[in-house]
Design a protein around this motif. Structure first.
Motif, PDB file in Angstrom:
ATOM      1  N   MET A   1      62.517  28.189  31.547  1.00  0.00           N
ATOM      2  CA  MET A   1      62.204  28.247  32.969  1.00  0.00           C
ATOM      3  C   MET A   1      63.317  27.490  33.698  1.00  0.00           C
ATOM      4  O   MET A   1      63.551  26.323  33.434  1.00  0.00           O
ATOM      5  CB  MET A   1      60.836  27.600  33.221  1.00  0.00           C
ATOM      6  CG  MET A   1      60.351  27.782  34.624  1.00  0.00           C
ATOM      7  SD  MET A   1      58.746  26.968  34.918  1.00  0.00           S
ATOM      8  CE  MET A   1      57.635  28.273  34.553  1.00  0.00           C
ATOM      9  N   GLU A   5      62.641  28.908  39.278  1.00  0.00           N
ATOM     10  CA  GLU A   5      61.315  29.366  38.863  1.00  0.00           C
ATOM     11  C   GLU A   5      60.315  28.217  38.837  1.00  0.00           C
ATOM     12  O   GLU A   5      59.159  28.372  39.231  1.00  0.00           O
ATOM     13  CB  GLU A   5      61.398  30.019  37.492  1.00  0.00           C
ATOM     14  CG  GLU A   5      62.106  31.356  37.479  1.00  0.00           C
ATOM     15  CD  GLU A   5      62.280  31.908  36.093  1.00  0.00           C
ATOM     16  OE1 GLU A   5      61.993  31.172  35.112  1.00  0.00           O
ATOM     17  OE2 GLU A   5      62.697  33.068  35.982  1.00  0.00           O
ATOM     18  N   GLU A   6      60.773  27.060  38.385  1.00  0.00           N
ATOM     19  CA  GLU A   6      59.894  25.892  38.357  1.00  0.00           C
ATOM     20  C   GLU A   6      59.500  25.465  39.772  1.00  0.00           C
ATOM     21  O   GLU A   6      58.345  25.142  40.047  1.00  0.00           O
ATOM     22  CB  GLU A   6      60.595  24.737  37.642  1.00  0.00           C
ATOM     23  CG  GLU A   6      59.691  23.538  37.450  1.00  0.00           C
ATOM     24  CD  GLU A   6      60.376  22.444  36.653  1.00  0.00           C
ATOM     25  OE1 GLU A   6      59.894  21.299  36.759  1.00  0.00           O
ATOM     26  OE2 GLU A   6      61.359  22.724  35.942  1.00  0.00           O
ATOM     27  N   TYR A   9      56.945  27.938  41.091  1.00  0.00           N
ATOM     28  CA  TYR A   9      55.666  27.710  40.441  1.00  0.00           C
ATOM     29  C   TYR A   9      54.952  26.519  41.076  1.00  0.00           C
ATOM     30  O   TYR A   9      53.765  26.590  41.401  1.00  0.00           O
ATOM     31  CB  TYR A   9      55.878  27.482  38.944  1.00  0.00           C
ATOM     32  CG  TYR A   9      54.606  27.186  38.198  1.00  0.00           C
ATOM     33  CD1 TYR A   9      53.696  28.191  37.924  1.00  0.00           C
ATOM     34  CD2 TYR A   9      54.316  25.890  37.773  1.00  0.00           C
ATOM     35  CE1 TYR A   9      52.530  27.926  37.239  1.00  0.00           C
ATOM     36  CE2 TYR A   9      53.143  25.613  37.094  1.00  0.00           C
ATOM     37  CZ  TYR A   9      52.261  26.631  36.829  1.00  0.00           C
ATOM     38  OH  TYR A   9      51.101  26.373  36.163  1.00  0.00           O
ATOM     39  N   LYS A  12      53.708  27.392  44.554  1.00  0.00           N
ATOM     40  CA  LYS A  12      52.468  28.178  44.530  1.00  0.00           C
ATOM     41  C   LYS A  12      51.269  27.275  44.279  1.00  0.00           C
ATOM     42  O   LYS A  12      50.225  27.421  44.906  1.00  0.00           O
ATOM     43  CB  LYS A  12      52.547  29.256  43.455  1.00  0.00           C
ATOM     44  CG  LYS A  12      53.466  30.391  43.790  1.00  0.00           C
ATOM     45  CD  LYS A  12      53.504  31.400  42.661  1.00  0.00           C
ATOM     46  CE  LYS A  12      54.508  32.485  42.931  1.00  0.00           C
ATOM     47  NZ  LYS A  12      54.606  33.430  41.806  1.00  0.00           N
TER      48      LYS A  12
END
Length: 75
Positions: A1, A5-6, A9, A12
């Motif tokens: 990752m 992307e981290e 994430y 979110k």
């Protein structure tokens, strides 16, 4: 990752937690609005149906009592 992307994430997760916090924050307000609305419609029902029924019944009963008192007074 990778880093991007981290970050997405975690963003979110933060949005989900924020939305849940907002909903929890307004639960009391929603309960207050519900009780207020129920009280309002109960008041409308009472004023529209129950109070006129009570006034009509009290008037008829009073009329019958006065008529009975007149009959007893006449003999």
């Amino acid at each position: 990752m990778n880093y991007r992307e981290e970050f997405l994430y975690l963003a979110k997760i933060e949005i989900i937690v924020f939305v849940m916090f907002e909903f929890d924050q307004y639960l009391g307000f929603l309960a207050f609005l519900t009780i207020l609305t129920i009280g309002f419609w109960l008041m409308i029902f009472l004023v529209t149906f129950v109070v006129p029924y009570w006034i009509y019944g009290a008037t008829i009963e009073n009329f019958k009592l006065k008529a009975e008192a007149k009959r007893k007074a006449r003999g």
